[in-house]
Design a protein around this motif. Structure first.
Motif, mmCIF file in Angstrom:
data_model
loop_
_atom_site.group_PDB
_atom_site.id
_atom_site.type_symbol
_atom_site.label_atom_id
_atom_site.label_comp_id
_atom_site.label_asym_id
_atom_site.label_seq_id
_atom_site.Cartn_x
_atom_site.Cartn_y
_atom_site.Cartn_z
ATOM 1 N N LEU A 49 0.878 -1.158 0.000
ATOM 2 C CA LEU A 49 0.000 0.000 0.000
ATOM 3 C C LEU A 49 0.917 1.210 0.000
ATOM 4 O O LEU A 49 2.040 1.156 0.532
ATOM 5 C CB LEU A 49 -0.887 -0.004 1.239
ATOM 6 C CG LEU A 49 -1.781 -1.235 1.426
ATOM 7 C CD1 LEU A 49 -2.588 -1.109 2.704
ATOM 8 C CD2 LEU A 49 -2.685 -1.442 0.225
ATOM 9 N N GLN A 58 2.175 -0.308 4.082
ATOM 10 C CA GLN A 58 1.872 -1.674 4.536
ATOM 11 C C GLN A 58 2.264 -2.704 3.474
ATOM 12 O O GLN A 58 1.871 -2.585 2.323
ATOM 13 C CB GLN A 58 0.373 -1.785 4.842
ATOM 14 C CG GLN A 58 -0.126 -3.170 5.152
ATOM 15 C CD GLN A 58 0.262 -3.653 6.528
ATOM 16 O OE1 GLN A 58 0.154 -2.901 7.479
ATOM 17 N NE2 GLN A 58 0.701 -4.881 6.637
ATOM 18 N N ILE A 60 2.090 -6.472 1.806
ATOM 19 C CA ILE A 60 1.208 -7.637 1.666
ATOM 20 C C ILE A 60 2.069 -8.734 1.059
ATOM 21 O O ILE A 60 2.491 -8.643 -0.089
ATOM 22 C CB ILE A 60 -0.013 -7.322 0.787
ATOM 23 C CG1 ILE A 60 -0.766 -6.105 1.361
ATOM 24 C CG2 ILE A 60 -0.922 -8.542 0.689
ATOM 25 C CD1 ILE A 60 -1.793 -5.517 0.451
ATOM 26 N N VAL A 76 -6.404 -11.280 0.465
ATOM 27 C CA VAL A 76 -6.760 -9.893 0.160
ATOM 28 C C VAL A 76 -7.322 -9.804 -1.252
ATOM 29 O O VAL A 76 -6.631 -10.112 -2.227
ATOM 30 C CB VAL A 76 -5.525 -8.968 0.312
ATOM 31 C CG1 VAL A 76 -5.897 -7.531 -0.004
ATOM 32 C CG2 VAL A 76 -4.919 -9.086 1.701
ATOM 33 N N SER A 80 -10.318 -4.620 -2.634
ATOM 34 C CA SER A 80 -10.318 -4.117 -1.263
ATOM 35 C C SER A 80 -9.171 -3.128 -1.036
ATOM 36 O O SER A 80 -9.222 -2.317 -0.113
ATOM 37 C CB SER A 80 -10.237 -5.268 -0.250
ATOM 38 O OG SER A 80 -8.950 -5.858 -0.255
ATOM 39 N N ILE A 81 -8.137 -3.178 -1.884
ATOM 40 C CA ILE A 81 -7.016 -2.239 -1.725
ATOM 41 C C ILE A 81 -6.743 -1.407 -2.970
ATOM 42 O O ILE A 81 -6.005 -0.440 -2.905
ATOM 43 C CB ILE A 81 -5.719 -2.968 -1.316
ATOM 44 C CG1 ILE A 81 -5.268 -3.919 -2.416
ATOM 45 C CG2 ILE A 81 -5.870 -3.669 0.002
ATOM 46 C CD1 ILE A 81 -3.812 -4.220 -2.348
ATOM 47 N N LEU A 82 -7.322 -1.781 -4.088
ATOM 48 C CA LEU A 82 -7.085 -1.070 -5.346
ATOM 49 C C LEU A 82 -8.435 -0.697 -5.946
ATOM 50 O O LEU A 82 -9.144 -1.554 -6.458
ATOM 51 C CB LEU A 82 -6.282 -1.963 -6.297
ATOM 52 C CG LEU A 82 -5.677 -1.314 -7.527
ATOM 53 C CD1 LEU A 82 -4.731 -0.179 -7.151
ATOM 54 C CD2 LEU A 82 -4.935 -2.344 -8.357
ATOM 55 N N ASN A 86 -8.463 4.504 -3.743
ATOM 56 C CA ASN A 86 -7.053 4.158 -3.562
ATOM 57 C C ASN A 86 -6.549 3.580 -4.887
ATOM 58 O O ASN A 86 -6.497 2.369 -5.051
ATOM 59 C CB ASN A 86 -6.883 3.147 -2.412
ATOM 60 C CG ASN A 86 -5.431 2.867 -2.128
ATOM 61 O OD1 ASN A 86 -4.611 3.774 -2.152
ATOM 62 N ND2 ASN A 86 -5.103 1.618 -1.885
ATOM 63 N N ILE A 89 -1.024 0.929 -6.146
ATOM 64 C CA ILE A 89 -0.219 0.119 -5.235
ATOM 65 C C ILE A 89 1.105 -0.166 -5.930
ATOM 66 O O ILE A 89 1.244 0.063 -7.135
ATOM 67 C CB ILE A 89 -0.911 -1.206 -4.819
ATOM 68 C CG1 ILE A 89 -1.237 -2.078 -6.041
ATOM 69 C CG2 ILE A 89 -2.137 -0.948 -3.969
ATOM 70 C CD1 ILE A 89 -1.800 -3.460 -5.690
#
Length: 106
Positions: A49, A58, A60, A76, A80-82, A86, A89
């Motif tokens: 992240l 962070q 992963i 993941v 949920s993160i991209l 946001n 990454i």
């Protein structure tokens, strides 16, 4: 389906755009990157992240570690993160050579 743009950061940037199922996890994205860039599947890699300046935050990991709050790729989901809030990454491949890929949600 989502569109991702992956840029290998090097002297001459290498850019690929592709469509991928948003339900996949980061381990599946890792395997897709290996296939797209013809990389060795036996090298270690991690996603990170980032902040707005693409500083690594962070990690992963590909494999589970004993570190507290360890996030593992297989647990993941990509979205949920991209996502739109946001959009970037970083993916680091081969820790000896430190290939750095910038991944963007398009």
């Amino acid at each position: 389906m989502i569109i991702l743009r992956i840029t290998l950061e090097s002297e001459v940037d290498v850019i690929r755009e592709f469509i991928i199922n948003e339900k996949l996890n980061l381990e599946e994205l890792h395997l897709e990157i290996i296939k797209i860039f013809s990389l060795d599947k036996f090298e270690m890699a991690s996603f990170f992240l980032t902040d707005d300046n693409l500083n690594l935050l962070q990690e992963i990991t590909l494999v589970e570690t004993e570190e507290e709050n360890n996030m593992v790729m297989k647990n993941v989901k990509i979205t949920s993160i991209l996502n739109a809030s946001n959009p970037s990454i970083i993916y680091i491949y081969d820790f000896m050579n430190m290939w750095r890929f910038h991944i963007q949600f398009v």
